[in-house]
Design a protein around this motif. Structure first.
Motif, mmCIF file in Angstrom:
data_model
loop_
_atom_site.group_PDB
_atom_site.id
_atom_site.type_symbol
_atom_site.label_atom_id
_atom_site.label_comp_id
_atom_site.label_asym_id
_atom_site.label_seq_id
_atom_site.Cartn_x
_atom_site.Cartn_y
_atom_site.Cartn_z
ATOM 1 N N GLY A 226 0.842 -1.265 0.056
ATOM 2 C CA GLY A 226 0.094 0.084 -0.066
ATOM 3 C C GLY A 226 0.677 1.194 -0.103
ATOM 4 N N VAL A 227 2.094 1.132 -0.144
ATOM 5 C CA VAL A 227 2.853 2.427 0.336
ATOM 6 C C VAL A 227 3.186 3.249 -1.018
ATOM 7 C CG1 VAL A 227 5.285 1.266 0.054
ATOM 8 C CG2 VAL A 227 4.849 3.231 1.615
ATOM 9 N N ASN A 228 3.302 2.413 -2.027
ATOM 10 C CA ASN A 228 3.517 3.099 -3.112
ATOM 11 C C ASN A 228 2.416 4.036 -4.066
ATOM 12 O OD1 ASN A 228 6.436 2.763 -4.169
ATOM 13 N ND2 ASN A 228 5.893 0.752 -3.903
ATOM 14 N N LEU A 229 1.209 3.642 -3.557
ATOM 15 C CA LEU A 229 -0.119 4.373 -3.732
ATOM 16 C C LEU A 229 -0.691 5.170 -2.668
ATOM 17 C CD1 LEU A 229 -2.010 1.688 -5.902
ATOM 18 C CD2 LEU A 229 -1.056 3.408 -6.869
ATOM 19 N N ASP A 230 -0.028 5.178 -1.498
ATOM 20 C CA ASP A 230 -0.362 5.992 -0.545
ATOM 21 C C ASP A 230 -0.274 7.408 -0.638
ATOM 22 O OD1 ASP A 230 -0.751 5.913 2.610
ATOM 23 O OD2 ASP A 230 0.768 7.436 2.412
ATOM 24 N N ASP A 231 -1.134 8.287 0.024
ATOM 25 C CA ASP A 231 -1.174 9.711 -0.484
ATOM 26 C C ASP A 231 0.096 10.341 0.025
ATOM 27 O OD1 ASP A 231 -2.657 9.219 1.927
ATOM 28 O OD2 ASP A 231 -4.537 10.181 1.082
ATOM 29 N N THR A 232 0.451 9.927 1.300
ATOM 30 C CA THR A 232 1.717 10.587 1.874
ATOM 31 C C THR A 232 3.114 10.005 1.370
ATOM 32 O OG1 THR A 232 0.470 10.447 3.933
ATOM 33 C CG2 THR A 232 2.511 11.308 4.044
ATOM 34 N N TYR A 233 3.129 8.828 1.291
ATOM 35 C CA TYR A 233 4.431 8.095 1.287
ATOM 36 C C TYR A 233 4.699 7.812 -0.516
ATOM 37 C CZ TYR A 233 4.788 7.702 6.118
ATOM 38 O OH TYR A 233 4.699 8.063 7.486
#
Lengths: 257, 508
Positions: free
Chosen positions: B167-174
């Protein structure tokens, strides 16, 4: 060598235009083999041989070597542009040797180029040419009289090989030694006249790519950017089917005060 | 016991005696060094692993860890460099040790810090599943700016996130769409040891690019470009400052000057290699192979091209070829182990196969394919790195040769990116202009299509102490690593050759 090539050119045109210089030749000289094909690699008991087929005949291109070798072999998954002159030398690995010969790996992927033949008795590779150690090539010369340098390139390529980087290195060394006032870097785009009569022109931006690359290297080697002029000629060089390979180049000229 | 060991010089002696009565590795002194714990690091250390023992040498003598910047937290989290670069784990960290830390600390060890010790900083940190990449594969999150931080780089491709299990690559922060667009890849820690080899510069020209080598800003000389999976840092100082910001969440931009110098001075004097066999016998024998044990690394010459039969990559193993030339005091079991190691060296050095479709090997003038050996790529004496900048797409991270499960498999753990290259750019030589990858590698730094999936090969030392292998941790053990090559290059290795290679790699 230049002279010899000129002679070939003249006799070539005499042959193909029936002696009338005004009339344009239709084809490159008959002893030339300029073609694009899938390369073939043939295994042997020793080093693999590289071959390519044109109009039903097999030509020998060279042997596997190292990055310090003169000959850089083709690549499967890519077509190869072969530009060579037929010789009467005995066949090597089943193919007719071409001399002189230049090959270029074409940049686009072509997965149809995938022929790897097993070793076969009677098709042996010649002994590899004694390898020059890379260290020798790394030693700069001492002569500083040279003012013009020619850096050759493969078709559609701006990659500087182990050998051609040395030429740029020499140019930089001498430029520094003679306190150069101006360095002119000129990039060219060439055309190959294929044996089937078609003209094969290099990609549009290649002259600039080559010239910029060499210019950047010279500056990176410590020459003042203000002294380096980079010029590129986007108009493709004319072709004759014989000296086309010499035209894929960058020239570096040094001007002293 | 611990106290006695830490008591300076005597420690070395006691230490080696103590080892004999310690069966479980986990109770071994200095087995796990916590940042800030203090104590003395002896000049010579030995640690058990499944294949014998690892030897670690500090050429500068014993070292006080209290107050030393490599061993103390520098940023805002309680991690030191040592947290991920443990002497017992060949200055990297094995998945086995990571799991043990999870067990012992209930997941509280600083190594699990949310920033990069979890799959995604936003996941509930108390759950093991939120750290699955670290716990299963030993992978830390490496977040790299995209487009690259170097604004002179013009990317030749666009990146789409095709699969994002963390989920980190589509996360709006990370993620890629955050305020600081970032691509997160997951990588193994590399050895902070034997670095004189890693940092030895090659030529002025970089044979992989046909242009100039990057310049080391500290010396003004060409850099080696052989550090990190993507060669993004050229010097130990740049690297340490990067680690401070990324792993330690340091907020000051860079380390304090003294801390930086202390770290670099320390790193430059650590040498390591496997030192003992499974039976406790030293791998370093009079008249035995010359390339084994940490002392050989400390004393060895740098930048030796060794893909030859005169003085090979890990030196000659002739003494172990037949029982007749082996050391007299060896047991039968030890003899039976040494012969395959010597054969494994021959497989590594001389067993030919078709190396094909490996960008930055086949594409730099050697031809595709070439009939050569492991040592063609792994050609530097003592470490098995590449003498030239070692980024190569050997197929570990790019589809279809990658070691990851199929792209859309639910079990896939790593992210999958789709990279589409500009029409005008030189394509990846063997994959063209549309490439699926779980780590674009060098291309994240250069923006070049030809660099997609090229990973800088790391050194082969202390392998037994730091599984899993490859930058994406995809080979659980040495056998899986060998199997990868067998598949990738259709090597047709016999079972015997595989066993020999594994034995050989295990003594390095």
């Amino acid at each position: 060598m230049r002279k010899a090539l000129l002679v070939l050119l003249v006799s070539g045109s005499a042959l193909f235009s029936g002696g009338t210089t005004a009339q344009r030749r239709e084809m490159p000289p008959a002893h030339r083999r300029n073609f694009v094909a899938c390369p073939i690699v043939r295994d042997t008991k020793t080093l693999p041989c590289w071959l390519a087929e044109y109009e039903g005949e097999l030509y020998f291109l060279g042997l596997q070597g190292s990055s310090a070798s003169e000959f850089y072999p083709p690549q499967l998954n890519h077509e190869v542009l072969v530009e060579g002159t037929v010789t009467n030398d005995p066949r090597i690995c089943g193919g007719i040797p071409l001399k002189p010969l230049r090959i270029s790996v074409l940049p686009e992927l072509n997965r149809a180029c995938n022929t790897l033949l097993p070793a076969e008795d009677g098709l042996e590779a010649p002994a590899a040419v004694a390898r020059r150690f890379s260290e020798d090539l790394r030693k700069p010369g001492t002569d500083i009289s040279q003012r013009e340098f020619i850096i050759p390139f493969d078709f559609d390529s701006d990659y500087l090989t182990f050998h051609t980087t040395r030429i740029v290195g020499e140019a930089a060394r001498i430029a520094k030694a003679v306190n150069v006032a101006k360095i002119e870097v000129r990039g060219y785009r060439a055309t190959t006249w294929l044996s089937n009569g078609k003209q094969f022109i290099e990609t549009e931006t290649i002259a600039a790519q080559r010239a910029n690359k060499v210019g950047e290297i010279l500056v990176g080697l410590g020459l003042p950017a203000t002294a380096v002029t980079v010029i590129s000629k986007n108009e493709p060089e004319p072709c004759d089917g014989v000296t086309d390979t010499d035209k894929r180049r960058v020239t570096v000229r040094l001007f002293t005060p | 016991m611990r106290l006695a060991l830490l008591a300076g010089l005597l420690g070395v002696l006691l230490f080696s005696r103590a080892r004999q009565d310690v069966i479980g590795q986990q109770t071994e002194p200095l087995r796990w060094i916590e940042a800030g714990a203090g104590g003395t690091l002896p000049a010579e250390m030995y640690f058990h692993n499944a294949d014998g023992k690892l030897g670690v040498l500090l050429t500068g003598g014993p070292l006080e860890m209290k107050g030393h910047a490599f061993f103390e937290p520098q940023g805002i989290n309680p991690r030191g460099c040592v947290t991920c670069h443990q002497p017992s784990n060949a200055m990297s960290v094995s998945v086995e040790a990571i799991r043990e830390r999870w067990r012992v600390t209930n997941g509280e060890d600083p190594i699990f810090a949310a920033v990069d010790g979890s799959n995604n900083p936003k996941l509930p940190q108390a759950l093991a599943s939120s750290h699955s990449l670290l716990l299963n594969r030993g992978l830390f999150r490496v977040g790299l700016p995209w487009p690259p931080a170097d604004k002179t780089v013009k990317p030749e491709f666009i990146i789409e996130v095709v699969r994002d299990p963390t989920g980190v690559n589509l996360d709006d922060t990370y993620g890629l769409k955050g305020a600081n667009p970032t691509i997160s890849v997951f990588r193994r820690p590399r050895l902070s040891a034997n670095l004189k080899y890693v940092l030895s510069p090659d030529d002025v020209f970089n044979i992989k690019t046909g242009t100039l080598m990057a310049i080391d800003p500290e010396t003004g000389k060409p850099a080696s470009m052989n550090m990190m999976a993507d060669a993004r840092h050229l010097t130990l100082r740049q690297q340490a400052n990067g680690a401070y910001r990324d792993h330690q969440e340091g907020r000051q931009g860079s380390l304090r000057r003294e801390a930086l110098e202390q770290i670099v001075a320390f790193e430059q004097q650590v040498y390591l290699a496997q030192s003992h066999d499974r039976w406790g016998g030293s791998l370093v024998e009079a008249n035995g192979p010359l390339g084994l044990g940490p002392r050989a690394l400390a004393d060895g010459k740098i930048h030796v091209l060794a893909n030859n039969n005169r003085d090979p990559v890990f030196r000659l193993f002739d003494a172990w070829k037949t029982p007749a030339t082996m050391a007299k005091e060896l047991t039968d079991a030890q003899r039976e182990f040494r012969a395959p190691v010597a054969r494994g060296n021959d497989v590594f050095m001389f067993r030919q196969f078709w190396i094909r479709d490996a960008a930055h090997i086949n594409s730099i003038g050697l031809g595709n394919p070439i009939k050569r050996t492991c040592a063609t790529c792994h050609n530097t004496q003592m470490t098995g790195q590449d003498l030239a900048p070692g980024w190569v797409d050997v197929g570990t991270v790019n589809y279809p040769t990658w070691t990851e499960l199929p792209v859309f498999s639910d079990k896939a753990e790593l992210p999958v990116f789709k990279l589409t290259c500009d029409k005008g750019a030189a394509p990846h030589p063997y994959l063209g202009r549309v490439i699926y990858t779980n780590d674009p590698g060098r291309a994240l730094i250069t923006g070049k299509c030809t660099d997609i999936g090229s990973i800088v090969m790391g050194q082969f030392r202390g392998l037994a102490a730091r599984a899993p292998y490859f930058s994406n941790g995809s080979a659980k053990n040495l056998r899986e690593l060998v199997d990868f090559y067998d598949r990738r290059f259709d090597m047709k290795l016999t079972e015997q050759e595989k066993v020999d290679l594994v034995n050989f790699l295990s003594v390095l």
